[in-house]
Design a protein around this motif. Structure first.
Motif, PDB file in Angstrom:
ATOM      1  N   GLU A  66       0.834  -1.206   0.000  1.00  0.00           N
ATOM      2  CA  GLU A  66       0.000   0.000   0.000  1.00  0.00           C
ATOM      3  C   GLU A  66       0.866   1.253   0.000  1.00  0.00           C
ATOM      4  OE1 GLU A  66      -2.599   2.225   3.405  1.00  0.00           O
ATOM      5  OE2 GLU A  66      -3.079   0.106   3.067  1.00  0.00           O
ATOM      6  N   TRP A  67       1.909   1.257   0.825  1.00  0.00           N
ATOM      7  CA  TRP A  67       2.799   2.425   0.875  1.00  0.00           C
ATOM      8  C   TRP A  67       3.585   2.586  -0.429  1.00  0.00           C
ATOM      9  CZ3 TRP A  67       4.285   0.327   6.262  1.00  0.00           C
ATOM     10  CH2 TRP A  67       3.378   0.795   7.218  1.00  0.00           C
ATOM     11  N   ALA A  68       3.957   1.478  -1.045  1.00  0.00           N
ATOM     12  CA  ALA A  68       4.653   1.565  -2.328  1.00  0.00           C
ATOM     13  C   ALA A  68       3.736   2.150  -3.402  1.00  0.00           C
ATOM     14  CB  ALA A  68       5.161   0.187  -2.755  1.00  0.00           C
ATOM     15  N   GLU A  69       2.466   1.768  -3.374  1.00  0.00           N
ATOM     16  CA  GLU A  69       1.495   2.352  -4.314  1.00  0.00           C
ATOM     17  C   GLU A  69       1.343   3.850  -4.062  1.00  0.00           C
ATOM     18  OE1 GLU A  69       0.157   1.016  -6.863  1.00  0.00           O
ATOM     19  OE2 GLU A  69      -0.185  -1.135  -6.556  1.00  0.00           O
ATOM     20  N   THR A  70       1.338   4.251  -2.804  1.00  0.00           N
ATOM     21  CA  THR A  70       1.272   5.680  -2.472  1.00  0.00           C
ATOM     22  C   THR A  70       2.513   6.404  -2.974  1.00  0.00           C
ATOM     23  OG1 THR A  70      -0.042   5.166  -0.496  1.00  0.00           O
ATOM     24  CG2 THR A  70       0.992   7.330  -0.589  1.00  0.00           C
ATOM     25  N   ALA A  71       3.670   5.766  -2.832  1.00  0.00           N
ATOM     26  CA  ALA A  71       4.909   6.355  -3.354  1.00  0.00           C
ATOM     27  C   ALA A  71       4.791   6.594  -4.851  1.00  0.00           C
ATOM     28  CB  ALA A  71       6.091   5.428  -3.055  1.00  0.00           C
ATOM     29  N   ILE A  72       4.263   5.608  -5.568  1.00  0.00           N
ATOM     30  CA  ILE A  72       4.096   5.738  -7.018  1.00  0.00           C
ATOM     31  C   ILE A  72       3.167   6.907  -7.348  1.00  0.00           C
ATOM     32  CG2 ILE A  72       3.116   4.591  -9.051  1.00  0.00           C
ATOM     33  CD1 ILE A  72       4.117   1.921  -7.739  1.00  0.00           C
ATOM     34  N   GLU A  73       2.091   7.006  -6.591  1.00  0.00           N
ATOM     35  CA  GLU A  73       1.132   8.101  -6.820  1.00  0.00           C
ATOM     36  C   GLU A  73       1.805   9.463  -6.668  1.00  0.00           C
ATOM     37  OE1 GLU A  73      -2.629  10.167  -4.502  1.00  0.00           O
ATOM     38  OE2 GLU A  73      -2.186   8.042  -4.123  1.00  0.00           O
ATOM     39  N   TYR A  74       2.567   9.641  -5.587  1.00  0.00           N
ATOM     40  CA  TYR A  74       3.228  10.934  -5.371  1.00  0.00           C
ATOM     41  C   TYR A  74       4.325  11.195  -6.397  1.00  0.00           C
ATOM     42  CZ  TYR A  74       0.867  11.820  -0.925  1.00  0.00           C
ATOM     43  OH  TYR A  74      -0.074  12.080   0.043  1.00  0.00           O
ATOM     44  N   LEU A  75       5.087  10.183  -6.731  1.00  0.00           N
ATOM     45  CA  LEU A  75       6.191  10.371  -7.678  1.00  0.00           C
ATOM     46  C   LEU A  75       5.708  10.653  -9.098  1.00  0.00           C
ATOM     47  CD1 LEU A  75       8.509   7.554  -6.304  1.00  0.00           C
ATOM     48  CD2 LEU A  75       9.073   9.995  -6.352  1.00  0.00           C
ATOM     49  N   GLU A  76       4.483  10.268  -9.385  1.00  0.00           N
ATOM     50  CA  GLU A  76       3.924  10.549 -10.710  1.00  0.00           C
ATOM     51  C   GLU A  76       3.317  11.948 -10.803  1.00  0.00           C
ATOM     52  OE1 GLU A  76       1.267   7.268 -11.330  1.00  0.00           O
ATOM     53  OE2 GLU A  76       2.782   6.100 -12.423  1.00  0.00           O
ATOM     54  N   ARG A  77       3.197  12.655  -9.679  1.00  0.00           N
ATOM     55  CA  ARG A  77       2.645  14.012  -9.691  1.00  0.00           C
ATOM     56  C   ARG A  77       3.679  15.014 -10.203  1.00  0.00           C
ATOM     57  NH1 ARG A  77      -0.856  15.165  -4.159  1.00  0.00           N
ATOM     58  NH2 ARG A  77      -2.208  13.312  -4.278  1.00  0.00           N
ATOM     59  N   GLU A  78       3.184  16.060 -10.815  1.00  0.00           N
ATOM     60  CA  GLU A  78       4.078  17.166 -11.193  1.00  0.00           C
ATOM     61  C   GLU A  78       4.527  17.867  -9.916  1.00  0.00           C
ATOM     62  OE1 GLU A  78       4.054  21.294 -13.852  1.00  0.00           O
ATOM     63  OE2 GLU A  78       2.306  19.949 -13.866  1.00  0.00           O
ATOM     64  N   ASP A  79       5.796  18.151  -9.829  1.00  0.00           N
ATOM     65  CA  ASP A  79       6.365  18.745  -8.623  1.00  0.00           C
ATOM     66  C   ASP A  79       7.235  19.924  -9.023  1.00  0.00           C
ATOM     67  OD1 ASP A  79       7.487  19.398  -6.219  1.00  0.00           O
ATOM     68  OD2 ASP A  79       8.251  17.395  -5.758  1.00  0.00           O
ATOM     69  N   ASN A  80       6.814  21.108  -8.645  1.00  0.00           N
ATOM     70  CA  ASN A  80       7.563  22.326  -8.978  1.00  0.00           C
ATOM     71  C   ASN A  80       8.325  22.872  -7.777  1.00  0.00           C
ATOM     72  OD1 ASN A  80       6.586  22.459 -11.712  1.00  0.00           O
ATOM     73  ND2 ASN A  80       4.612  23.144 -10.889  1.00  0.00           N
ATOM     74  N   SER A  81       8.538  22.038  -6.774  1.00  0.00           N
ATOM     75  CA  SER A  81       9.238  22.488  -5.561  1.00  0.00           C
ATOM     76  C   SER A  81      10.704  22.776  -5.860  1.00  0.00           C
ATOM     77  CB  SER A  81       9.145  21.422  -4.478  1.00  0.00           C
ATOM     78  OG  SER A  81       7.809  21.132  -4.179  1.00  0.00           O
TER      79      SER A  81
END
Length: 634
Positions: A165-180
Motif C-alpha cells: 500500500e505504501w509503495a502504491e502511495t509512493a508511485i502516486e506521489y512520484l507521478e505528480r508534477e512537482d515544482n518544488s
C-alpha cells in the motif's frame, strides 16, 4: 513551531552515528530545537540502510552464505530472546528511520513536495517489507500512535499488505508534477539516486515485485499475485544504473567519520577473522557440488586426487562445471570469492591460470571446510585494518563500496520464477538469461584490480600491498563473462531444460552475500528442501528432535542442489540443533530484545501458532511459507 526532535536523534539518523556539533545550526533555539526542514532527514534515512549489513552477520550464516565464529548461534539455527544481536533492522525501521521518516513524509505532503513524499513512502514500504521477511510478525498499525507504551503485533500478511500500500502511495506521489525548489537536499542528500525521480519511481515498483516474490509457493500465487508482480516488474528497475545502492565515501583512516567507510571495508575490519565464504557457495560457484551415497549419506570418494575436491562430483551441476573449456567457467568466482591463489597479481590476465585457482569454503562455525581452510573475505589470511592497503580492499569488501540493497538482476530472477510457476518456460528462460547477464555486469562493475609489486625484476611480493584489490583484470573478466553467457549454463540452455533450480540457484549467486535476507526468504519458502508430506513440515514429518530429513540432489523437486542443513545426516552435516528448536530449523529472527522482550512481551505472548515468548518461537513458520493460510495451532 513544533518542537519534536533533538540534536542527538537528528545527528544519529541524518549523519550516520556521527557527532552532533557540526549540525547545531539547523536549530534557531538551542534549548528547544525547531522543526527541521524535511529534506534534511533524507541522508540519515538512507544511511540507516547500513543496518542491513550489520544483520547479514546473522543472515549470512542462516542462509549458508557465510560461516562464522562470531554469530555462531545463528549458524546453528538457534537464537534465544536474550540479546540484540541480529536486531539492527528492527532498530533501523522503528528508530533510526522511524519518526524521522514519518516527519519527512508529513512535512513534504504539507509543503506539496511530492517527490520527497514519494521517496519517503518508497523507503517506508521497502523497510517494512524487509521487517516482514526477517521477523515475520511485527507491530505496524499502532506503531506511531502517540502515548502508546504497548503495541499489538500484526501478522506478516498485514505488514506485507501495508508495505505494498505504501509503495502504491509512493508511485502516486512520484507521478505528480512537482515544482518544488529542493535546493541541494535531493542532489546531495539523496545518497541513492541524487533526486532522479524516474529512478525512484522504478524503485517503488520494484518494492512491490520484491514483496510479492516471496509468495510464489502460495497455492493461489498464479491467480492472485502473479499478475501484479509482472505488471510492476515491467515498470521496475531494469538496468544496473537503476540499482538501489547507498553511496559510501570511504577514505579509511582519513575519513571524517569511521561510518563513512563501508561496514565491510578493510578499515573497519568487521569481516577480518569472524566470517568466511561457506562451503556451499564455493561448491556451486566452482562446479564442485559432491555426489552422495544415498544409502550411507557419505560423499562418494574420487578415484582421482584433485585439489578442488576429494569426492566425485555431482553429474548435474547447476551454475558451472570444472571443464576447462570456454563457457564452462563462471568468472564471478574470481570476483566474488576469496582465494589465496593469484595474490602476486601477475596472472590477472591469464585465463588458464585463473581457471586453475582453488577456492575453499568454511564450515558453519570455523574456517575449516570439507576441502581446506577458507581465507577471510578480504582475500588474505592475515589482512588487518592496519595493513598497507592497495585499493582499500576488493570488490564489495572495500572502504568506498556502496551498500547494495536491491538490483535489477534480482527483479529479473523474480520474473523468471513467476513465469516458471505459470508454466511459461519461454518467458521464464528470457528473464533468467537477463538476470544472469545483469549480475555478470553488476559483479564486474565493482572490480578494483590490484597491482603487481616487484621486489626485484620478475619477483613479486604477495598481495602487492595487503589486503590488495581484485585479482582479475576487468577486460579479462569481461571476456570470460561473455564466454560464460554464451555457454551451456545460460544462453546455450533451452526452455525445456530450464528448471526451478537454475533460476533460484543463479539468484542465490547473484545475491551473495549482500542479499542474504532475500536468499534466506527463498530458502524458507521452499522449506529448505526438507522432505515432508502435506502442505508444510512439522516434527515427525520432516524432522525429529535430532535429524532433518532432506531431499537428495537426485530428487527433481529439490531446488537447491548441494544444500543440506546441519542435522541432515550427510557427511559434513551430521550435527543437531539446540533442544529448544525441537528439531526444526530457524524460520524467523526474534524481534529486538531491548524493545519487545523488555517492554512488549504480553503482545508477543499472544501470537499464534507459536507464542512469541516460547523457546522455539524462532522456528515458527511465517505466513509467506505456508501454501495456504497460517494454522491457529500446530
Amino acid at each position: 513551531m513544533k518542537k519534536f526532535i533533538s540534536c542527538i536523534l537528528l545527528a544519529a539518523t541524518v549523519f550516520s552515528f556521527t557527532a552532533c556539533e557540526k549540525y547545531l545550526d539547523v536549530n534557531k533555539n538551542t534549548d528547544a530545537p525547531d522543526e527541521v526542514e524535511a529534506g534534511l532527514y533524507l541522508a540519515g534515512i538512507l544511511s540507516a540502510y547500513q543496518g542491513f549489513y550489520w544483520d547479514i552477520r546473522a543472515l549470512g550464516p542462516l542462509s549458508q552464505m557465510m560461516g562464522t565464529s562470531s554469530y555462531t548461534t545463528f549458524a546453528s539455527n538457534y537464537y534465544s530472546a536474550g540479546s540484540d544481536n541480529g536486531g539492527e533492522m528492527w532498530r533501523m525501521t522503528y528508530w533510526l528511520q522511524g519518526m524521522n521518516l514519518e516527519n519527512m513524509i508529513n512535512q513534504a505532503i504539507e509543503n506539496e513536495q511530492w517527490t520527497l513524499a514519494g521517496i519517503g513512502y518508497a523507503c517506508k514500504a521497502f523497510s517494512w517489507d524487509c521487517i516482514a521477511k526477517y521477523h515475520a510478525d511485527a507491530p505496524v498499525l499502532q506503531v506511531f500512535e502517540p502515548g502508546r507504551l504497548v503495541f499489538d503485533y500484526d501478522y506478516q500478511y498485514t505488514v506485507m499488505e501495508k508495505s505494498r500500500e505504501w509503495a502504491e502511495t509512493a508511485i502516486e506521489y512520484l507521478e505528480r508534477e512537482d515544482n518544488s525548489n529542493y535546493g541541494t537536499y535531493l542532489s546531495k542528500g539523496d545518497l541513492v539516486y541524487h533526486g532522479d525521480k524516474a529512478k525512484w519511481l522504478k524503485f517503488a515498483h520494484a518494492v512491490i515485485v520484491n514483496d510479492l516474490a516471496c509468495l510464489t509457493n502460495k497455492k493461489d500465487f498464479v491467480s492472485k499475485y502473479a499478475p501484479d508482480l509482472l505488471k510492476h516488474a515491467a515498470l521496475a528497475i531494469s538496468t544496473n544504473s537503476e540499482n538501489f545502492t547507498v553511496e559510501r565515501g570511504g577514505g579509511g583512516a582519513d575519513a571524517q567519520f569511521s561510518s563513512y567507510n563501508n561496514f565491510w571495508g578493510t578499515y573497519r575490519g568487521n569481516l577480518t577473522n569472524g566470517y568466511w565464504q561457506s562451503d556451499f557457495i564455493v561448491q556451486i560457484m566452482t562446479g564442485t557440488v559432491p555426489q552422495y551415497d544415498e544409502e550411507t549419506g557419505d560423499k562418494v570418494k574420487s578415484e582421482v586426487a584433485s585439489p578442488r575436491s576429494k569426492w566425485e562430483l555431482n553429474p548435474k551441476q547447476i551454475i558451472c562445471d570444472t571443464t576447462k573449456v570456454a563457457g564452462h567457467y563462471d568468472p564471478r568466482a574470481a570476483a566474488k570469492l576469496s582465494t589465496t591463489d593469484g595474490q602476486y597479481y601477475d596472472k590477472m590476465t591469464d585465463k588458464e591460470a585463473i581457471m586453475d585457482w582453488i577456492y575453499y569454503g568454511s564450515g558453519f562455525t570455523g574456517t575449516s571446510g570439507p576441502n581446506g581452510t577458507a581465507p577471510n573475505l578480504y582475500g588474505f589470511r592475515n589482512a588487518t585494518p592496519s595493513a598497507t592497503i592497495e585499493g582499500q580492499g576488493r570488490w564489495l569488501f572495500r572502504d568506498d563500496a556502496p551498500y547494495i540493497i536491491l538490483t535489477a538482476s534480482e527483479i529479473q530472477f523474480e520474473v523468471a520464477e513467476t513465469y516458471w510457476k505459470m508454466g511459461d518456460k519461454a518467458s521464464a528462460l528470457a528473464a533468467f538469461k537477463q538476470g544472469v547477464a545483469l549480475d555478470m555486469e553488476f559483479t564486474g562493475s565493482y572490480l578494483n584490480p590490484g597491482k603487481p609489486q616487484e621486489t626485484s625484476p620478475g619477483v613479486y611480493a604477495v598481495g602487492g600491498g595487503q589486503p590488495g584489490g581484485s585479482l582479475i583484470a576487468k577486460a579479462t573478466y569481461n571476456e570470460m563473462a561473455n564466454e560464460y553467457l554464451a555457454g551451456p549454463y545460460v544462453n546455450g540452455m533451452k526452455a525445456d531444460d530450464l528448471t526451478l533450480s537454475h533460476i533460484m540457484m543463479q539468484k542465490y549467486v547473484a545475491l551473495w552475500p549482500w542479499g542474504a535476507l532475500e536468499a534466506w526468504t527463498d530458502l524458507r519458502k521452499y522449506h529448505y528442501d526438507i522432505k515432508y508430506s502435506g502442505e508444510y513440515p512439522t516434527k515427525g514429518n520432516g524432522w525429529t528432535i535430532s535429524t532433518v530429513d532432506q531431499k537428495w540432489d537426485t530428487d527433481p523437486t529439490k531446488v537447491y542442489k548441494g544444500f543440506y542443513l546441519a542435522p541432515a545426516q550427510v557427511e559434513n552435516r551430521r550435527g543437531s540443533y539446540n533442544t529448544n528448536n525441537d528439531g526444526a530449523p530457524c524460520y524467523r529472527v526474534r524481534p529486538r530484545y531491548n524493545s519487545e522482550y523488555m517492554w512488549n512481551k504480553p503482545s508477543l505472548k499472544a501470537l499464534k501458532p507459536i507464542a512469541g515468548d516460547a523457546a522455539n518461537y524462532h522456528c515458527s513458520i511465517p505466513w509467506f511459507a505456508y501454501p495456504g493460510e497460517m494454522p491457529e495451532s500446530l
